[in-house]
Write an enzyme that holds these catalytic residues in place. Structure first.
Site, PDB file in Angstrom:
ATOM      1  N   LYS A  13       0.861  -1.195   0.000  1.00 17.71           N
ATOM      2  CA  LYS A  13       0.000   0.000   0.000  1.00 17.71           C
ATOM      3  C   LYS A  13       0.887   1.232   0.000  1.00 17.71           C
ATOM      4  O   LYS A  13       1.764   1.376   0.839  1.00 17.71           O
ATOM      5  CB  LYS A  13      -0.875  -0.024   1.258  1.00 17.71           C
ATOM      6  CG  LYS A  13      -2.153   0.769   1.137  1.00 17.71           C
ATOM      7  CD  LYS A  13      -3.105   0.177   0.126  1.00 17.71           C
ATOM      8  CE  LYS A  13      -4.554   0.304   0.492  1.00 17.71           C
ATOM      9  NZ  LYS A  13      -5.414  -0.415  -0.470  1.00 17.71           N
ATOM     10  N   THR A  58      -3.791  -5.579   0.502  1.00 17.37           N
ATOM     11  CA  THR A  58      -3.162  -4.270   0.772  1.00 17.37           C
ATOM     12  C   THR A  58      -4.057  -3.459   1.699  1.00 17.37           C
ATOM     13  O   THR A  58      -3.576  -2.627   2.465  1.00 17.37           O
ATOM     14  CB  THR A  58      -2.851  -3.495  -0.528  1.00 17.37           C
ATOM     15  OG1 THR A  58      -4.063  -3.097  -1.146  1.00 17.37           O
ATOM     16  CG2 THR A  58      -2.009  -4.325  -1.480  1.00 17.37           C
ATOM     17  N   ARG A 186      26.573  35.047  -8.909  1.00 15.55           N
ATOM     18  CA  ARG A 186      25.255  34.640  -9.414  1.00 15.55           C
ATOM     19  C   ARG A 186      24.347  34.270  -8.248  1.00 15.55           C
ATOM     20  O   ARG A 186      24.814  34.040  -7.129  1.00 15.55           O
ATOM     21  CB  ARG A 186      25.393  33.449 -10.375  1.00 15.55           C
ATOM     22  CG  ARG A 186      25.959  32.201  -9.719  1.00 15.55           C
ATOM     23  CD  ARG A 186      25.991  30.989 -10.654  1.00 15.55           C
ATOM     24  NE  ARG A 186      26.507  29.816  -9.945  1.00 15.55           N
ATOM     25  CZ  ARG A 186      26.536  28.594 -10.428  1.00 15.55           C
ATOM     26  NH1 ARG A 186      26.096  28.352 -11.657  1.00 15.55           N
ATOM     27  NH2 ARG A 186      27.004  27.584  -9.721  1.00 15.55           N
ATOM     28  N   GLN A 239      28.774  21.425  -7.500  1.00 16.03           N
ATOM     29  CA  GLN A 239      29.531  20.205  -7.194  1.00 16.03           C
ATOM     30  C   GLN A 239      30.421  20.416  -5.965  1.00 16.03           C
ATOM     31  O   GLN A 239      30.476  19.566  -5.063  1.00 16.03           O
ATOM     32  CB  GLN A 239      30.417  19.822  -8.391  1.00 16.03           C
ATOM     33  CG  GLN A 239      29.673  19.227  -9.580  1.00 16.03           C
ATOM     34  CD  GLN A 239      29.189  20.247 -10.605  1.00 16.03           C
ATOM     35  OE1 GLN A 239      28.897  21.392 -10.270  1.00 16.03           O
ATOM     36  NE2 GLN A 239      29.076  19.834 -11.860  1.00 16.03           N
ATOM     37  N   HIS A 267      18.206  27.727 -11.912  1.00 15.81           N
ATOM     38  CA  HIS A 267      18.867  28.885 -12.506  1.00 15.81           C
ATOM     39  C   HIS A 267      17.994  30.141 -12.450  1.00 15.81           C
ATOM     40  O   HIS A 267      16.779  30.072 -12.635  1.00 15.81           O
ATOM     41  CB  HIS A 267      19.172  28.626 -13.984  1.00 15.81           C
ATOM     42  CG  HIS A 267      19.903  27.341 -14.241  1.00 15.81           C
ATOM     43  ND1 HIS A 267      21.239  27.177 -13.970  1.00 15.81           N
ATOM     44  CD2 HIS A 267      19.474  26.157 -14.751  1.00 15.81           C
ATOM     45  CE1 HIS A 267      21.601  25.932 -14.312  1.00 15.81           C
ATOM     46  NE2 HIS A 267      20.546  25.299 -14.785  1.00 15.81           N
TER      47      HIS A 267
HETATM   48  O1  LIG Z   1      27.453  24.834 -10.380  1.00 19.08           O
HETATM   49  C1  LIG Z   1      27.264  24.532 -11.596  1.00 19.08           C
HETATM   50  N1  LIG Z   1      27.693  23.320 -12.049  1.00 19.08           N
HETATM   51  C2  LIG Z   1      27.521  22.935 -13.354  1.00 19.08           C
HETATM   52  O2  LIG Z   1      27.955  21.812 -13.751  1.00 19.08           O
HETATM   53  C3  LIG Z   1      26.887  23.849 -14.218  1.00 19.08           C
HETATM   54  N2  LIG Z   1      26.568  23.808 -15.536  1.00 19.08           N
HETATM   55  C4  LIG Z   1      25.946  24.977 -15.838  1.00 19.08           C
HETATM   56  O3  LIG Z   1      25.489  25.281 -16.980  1.00 19.08           O
HETATM   57  N3  LIG Z   1      25.874  25.784 -14.730  1.00 19.08           N
HETATM   58  C5  LIG Z   1      26.448  25.091 -13.708  1.00 19.08           C
HETATM   59  N4  LIG Z   1      26.641  25.409 -12.405  1.00 19.08           N
END
Ligand SMILES: O=c1[nH]c(=O)c2[nH]c(=O)[nH]c2[nH]1
Length: 307
Positions: A13, A58, A186, A239, A267
């Protein structure tokens, strides 16, 4: 029929919705959960022979969850409650070999009314959730706790964050496919999903209940580490920020074996107002942005301890 077999099955469920009110005289607590239960085991004949004699309906699974919620004192601790549900199915039905129980805990935060915490009124202060996924597996066909294994994964989901500066992105490959300009400043925004696994293996509910692992404390700490790094890290990329978050969590919590983050890059681009004679380019000039929800970048990684 051709030579076929069932290579995987599970059924159960999904989306069992539950609110429990915990009353301490006039002082109430409220817990709201969404619960998924999936069972695996000796269910082949239900598929191949249309034989329902081994099927736990269930609907009965749903009833079981409400009954256990009534009886349990662990409903607010979702890792423990999921373990109780999983054990119940393993120990009640000898042909069930594995119970997979996932729980999402929704937020209810106590209201502050005239400077005092209200005893029975709450509000939702965010859609982010605390999640637990517990897999209880039968090892031997005995009604003993030490004959099962319990695998617990915890997580947080949909924690939406944004910072208006302190984020760059440059040095990436520039070739004939590249149009994105490098940026030193940014907006960085993401909806944080994190899941982590524990390295304490316990087959025993009592040892879990006695807080060998304090799941709620670890959850609060990981949430706070994650927010802290997001806010304070001078980010070169999603990353790099992700890796720092994971590293800090693994440094702080020796009980955690690995942590996975999934970070969509939400973005926002500065709107081109130069066409109207208004400065709105990178850095301090830019204050008007357009959020783009699709397509979005998605950065995900699991960071684990070296053995
Ligand atoms: O922090 C980011 N990692 C990316 O791999 C990536 N690729 C992207 O177009 N903008 C960003 N920003």
């Amino acid at each position: 029929m051709s030579d076929v077999f069932i290579s995987q099955q599970s059924y159960g469920k999904n989306n069992i919705r539950l609110i429990k009110v915990i009353r301490n005289k006039n002082w109430h607590e409220v817990v709201e959960l969404t619960i998924h239960v999936l069972l695996d085991g000796d269910f082949t004949t239900a598929y191949t022979e249309a034989d329902n004699s081994k099927v736990v309906a269930t609907d009965s699974m749903k009833n079981t969850v409400y009954i256990l919620a009534k009886q349990s004192s662990n409903v607010q601790n979702i890792e423990l409650f999921a373990t109780e549900i999983g054990r119940h199915f393993i120990f009640t039905y000898s042909h069930v070999s594995q119970a997979n129980v996932s729980i999402t805990k929704h937020k209810w935060t106590r209201m502050l009314v005239d400077g005092k915490f209200h005893d029975h009124s709450f509000y939702r202060d965010g859609e982010d959730t605390h999640n637990a996924k517990v897999i209880v597996t039968r090892i031997n066909n005995n009604d003993e706790d030490n004959e099962i294994s319990i695998k617990i994964e915890s997580g947080l989901k949909d924690l939406l964050v944004l910072k208006t500066t302190g984020s760059k992105f440059s040095g990436f490959i520039r070739d004939k496919y590249t149009t994105l300009p490098e940026t030193n400043d940014r907006i960085l925004s993401t909806s944080i999903d994190a899941t982590w696994t524990y390295n304490i293996i316990s087959s025993n509910l009592t040892s879990l209940t006695e807080n060998v692992i304090k799941f709620d404390n670890i959850f609060d700490s990981i949430r706070s580490i994650t927010l802290n790094i997001f806010a304070t890290h001078d980010s070169e990329s999603v990353q790099a920020t992700l890796y720092l978050m994971a590293n800090s969590v693994l440094n702080e919590h020796p009980q955690i074996e690995s942590i996975r983050y999934e970070l969509p890059n939400k973005h926002s681009f500065a709107y081109d107002l130069e066409r109207f004679g208004l400065k709105n380019s990178e850095g301090n000039d830019a204050d008007i942005f357009v959020p783009f929800d699709k397509p979005n970048g998605i950065i995900s990684a699991t960071i684990s301890r070296k053995k």
